[in-house]
Design a protein around this motif. Sequence first.
Motif: not given
Length: 90
Positions: A8-17, A77-90
């Motif tokens: 869900a974190g990787y699929s959601a658009p960054m501006f929405w997060l 910074a935390s949301l950018l990190g979450f988006h990157t972590a979501a990409y790596l975990c997915g």
Amino acid sequence: MVRLVMLAGYSAPMFWLELVGLAVFYSWLGWVGGPGRLDVAYRYSVEARTGLVLVDTLLGGSLDAFRDAVSHLVLPASLLGFHTAAYLCG
């Protein structure tokens, strides 16, 4: 469960997060600083020497302004990190 949250974190658009993060963590909970680099109380009291707000607040000797600048950096910074972590975990 972690994989579902990361998907869900990787699929959601960054501006929405970012908008949801502002609504939850700034408006409702008050944990982080809002939009901008500094609050209005500190914006004109810090002299711009380097163009980097964290460095300028430390050079000016204002620890309250430094804490405020850090609080404004936590959410992006935390949301950018979450988006990157979501990409790596997915």
